[in-house]
Design an enzyme around this catalytic site. Structure first.
Site, PDB file in Angstrom:
ATOM      1  N   ASP A 198      -1.135  -7.817  12.321  1.00  3.77           N
ATOM      2  CA  ASP A 198      -1.163  -6.581  12.999  1.00  3.77           C
ATOM      3  C   ASP A 198      -2.288  -6.608  14.160  1.00  3.77           C
ATOM      4  O   ASP A 198      -3.377  -7.063  14.349  1.00  3.77           O
ATOM      5  CB  ASP A 198      -1.826  -5.106  12.041  1.00  3.77           C
ATOM      6  CG  ASP A 198      -1.165  -4.953  10.711  1.00  3.77           C
ATOM      7  OD1 ASP A 198      -0.697  -5.931  10.267  1.00  3.77           O
ATOM      8  OD2 ASP A 198      -1.025  -3.956  10.443  1.00  3.77           O
ATOM      9  N   GLU A 214       2.387  -2.238  15.637  1.00  2.00           N
ATOM     10  CA  GLU A 214       2.262  -0.513  15.192  1.00  2.00           C
ATOM     11  C   GLU A 214       0.742  -0.533  15.549  1.00  2.00           C
ATOM     12  O   GLU A 214       0.787   1.164  15.663  1.00  2.00           O
ATOM     13  CB  GLU A 214       2.575   0.307  13.840  1.00  2.00           C
ATOM     14  CG  GLU A 214       1.738  -0.812  12.307  1.00  2.00           C
ATOM     15  CD  GLU A 214       1.340   0.227  11.548  1.00  2.00           C
ATOM     16  OE1 GLU A 214       2.032   1.100  10.982  1.00  2.00           O
ATOM     17  OE2 GLU A 214      -0.093   0.018  10.347  1.00  2.00           O
ATOM     18  N   ASN A 215      -0.078  -1.117  15.750  1.00  2.00           N
ATOM     19  CA  ASN A 215      -1.592  -0.422  16.203  1.00  2.00           C
ATOM     20  C   ASN A 215      -1.965  -1.161  17.341  1.00  2.00           C
ATOM     21  O   ASN A 215      -3.201  -1.570  18.083  1.00  2.00           O
ATOM     22  CB  ASN A 215      -2.255  -1.279  15.454  1.00  2.00           C
ATOM     23  CG  ASN A 215      -2.669  -0.009  13.676  1.00  2.00           C
ATOM     24  OD1 ASN A 215      -2.425  -0.923  12.663  1.00  2.00           O
ATOM     25  ND2 ASN A 215      -2.195   1.030  14.048  1.00  2.00           N
ATOM     26  N   ASN A 250       3.172   2.248   8.987  1.00  2.00           N
ATOM     27  CA  ASN A 250       3.000   3.969   8.395  1.00  2.00           C
ATOM     28  C   ASN A 250       2.662   4.414   9.769  1.00  2.00           C
ATOM     29  O   ASN A 250       2.549   5.747  10.332  1.00  2.00           O
ATOM     30  CB  ASN A 250       2.026   4.252   7.605  1.00  2.00           C
ATOM     31  CG  ASN A 250       0.928   3.670   7.749  1.00  2.00           C
ATOM     32  OD1 ASN A 250       0.674   1.834   7.814  1.00  2.00           O
ATOM     33  ND2 ASN A 250      -0.109   4.272   7.829  1.00  2.00           N
ATOM     34  N   HIS A 251       2.317   3.951  11.194  1.00  2.00           N
ATOM     35  CA  HIS A 251       2.050   4.088  12.427  1.00  2.00           C
ATOM     36  C   HIS A 251       2.763   4.378  13.503  1.00  2.00           C
ATOM     37  O   HIS A 251       2.377   4.417  14.799  1.00  2.00           O
ATOM     38  CB  HIS A 251      -0.121   3.471  12.498  1.00  2.00           C
ATOM     39  CG  HIS A 251      -0.728   4.146  11.744  1.00  2.00           C
ATOM     40  ND1 HIS A 251      -1.240   5.309  11.798  1.00  2.00           N
ATOM     41  CD2 HIS A 251      -1.131   2.797  11.021  1.00  2.00           C
ATOM     42  CE1 HIS A 251      -2.674   4.714  11.143  1.00  2.00           C
ATOM     43  NE2 HIS A 251      -2.387   3.173  10.526  1.00  2.00           N
ATOM     44  N   HIS A 307       5.088  -3.671   4.885  1.00  2.00           N
ATOM     45  CA  HIS A 307       4.197  -3.423   5.367  1.00  2.00           C
ATOM     46  C   HIS A 307       3.207  -1.693   4.167  1.00  2.00           C
ATOM     47  O   HIS A 307       3.913  -0.910   4.299  1.00  2.00           O
ATOM     48  CB  HIS A 307       4.664  -1.742   6.341  1.00  2.00           C
ATOM     49  CG  HIS A 307       2.449  -1.444   6.839  1.00  2.00           C
ATOM     50  ND1 HIS A 307       2.521  -2.571   8.194  1.00  2.00           N
ATOM     51  CD2 HIS A 307       2.131  -1.005   7.468  1.00  2.00           C
ATOM     52  CE1 HIS A 307       1.585  -1.974   8.584  1.00  2.00           C
ATOM     53  NE2 HIS A 307       1.664  -0.966   8.044  1.00  2.00           N
TER      54      HIS A 307
END
Length: 260
Positions: free
Chosen positions: A8, A39-40, A67-68, A149
């Site tokens: 990540d 995603e981050n 999930n983000h 994930h």
């Protein structure tokens, strides 16, 4: 052939780690294809088109999410048009974007990449086991790899074991903590529970320590910000046997860049 899987990427610090460390890793390890969880990558929450293009420019071939995915609403403006960006496949039908992709190299080799979201301590999504089982016959590639994930270690290991021999690799993302359990299962699937964090070394999951600690000790709302200073790139290298479409080996990667 060799794949580099990057854990990540968190904010500007994570992008700096990719910029400074990825070219040397690719050259030294003779990497053929790079997959990273993004995603981050934009400010620690979500992804923008500008940040995605920045990461592609540094040598990343495919970005997976989690999930983000929807934290930065700008993603709705480009996710349908970016074939190198993959969100979890087991979101409900009709969700924007794509849950898997097939990528053809100049050599003609086709790589299938799937993104799945776990259900334990996570969002209420379709079953990742059933979703992948139904999808695999439709992926016409030389081999397939899966970014799972997920939060629960048991769920990640379970998916890896369930699809042992059917995919080349199952690699976990989400916890931002690299695990030391990399292995090739008995039927040829490479596995690691979590690739880890690409971002600030002196941090809590990539965020500044002071803010996270205040949240943990007071239970009061806090606005988290991305850590600065020295950075790290973590992940794994998977060597693929093109005759079988399965893995020869998997090796953990953790490189540090000093912010001098």
């Amino acid at each position: 052939m060799k794949l580099l899987l990057i854990g990540d990427i968190v904010g500007r610090a994570g992008r700096r780690a990719v910029r400074e460390l990825l070219p040397e890793i690719k050259e030294e390890e003779e990497i053929d294809f790079v997959i990273a969880n993004g995603e981050n990558a934009a400010g620690g929450f979500g992804l923008t088109k500008k940040v995605a293009q920045e990461l592609y420019g540094y040598g990343i071939d495919v970005l997976t999410m989690g999930n983000h995915t929807w934290d930065n609403k700008a993603i709705f403006n480009f996710i349908d048009d970016d074939s190198n960006l993959i969100r979890p496949y087991n979101y409900p039908p009709g969700t924007p974007g794509r849950g898997y992709g097939i990528y053809e190299l100049e050599s003609g080799i086709k790589i299938g990449v799937v993104n799945l979201l776990g259900r334990i301590f996570m969002d209420n999504v379709d079953c990742p086991f059933r979703s992948l089982e139904e999808l695999l016959p439709d992926i016409k590639a030389d081999f397939t790899v899966v970014d799972f994930h997920a939060e629960a270690t048991s769920e990640k290991i379970g998916l890896g074991r369930y699809f042992d021999g059917e995919v080349a690799a199952v690699f976990g993302t989400h916890t931002h903590v690299q695990t030391a359990d990399e292995k090739v299962f008995s039927q040829g699937t490479a596995y690691i529970t979590d690739l880890g964090l690409t971002g600030g070394v002196e941090s809590i999951l990539g965020m500044k320590e002071k803010e996270v600690l205040k949240k943990l000790t007071t239970q009061l709302p806090q606005r988290f910000s991305v850590a600065t200073g020295d950075t790290q790139l973590t992940g794994a290298i998977v060597d693929i046997n093109l005759e079988t479409g399965l893995a020869n080996s998997i090796t953990r990667v953790r490189e540090i860049h000093l912010n001098q």
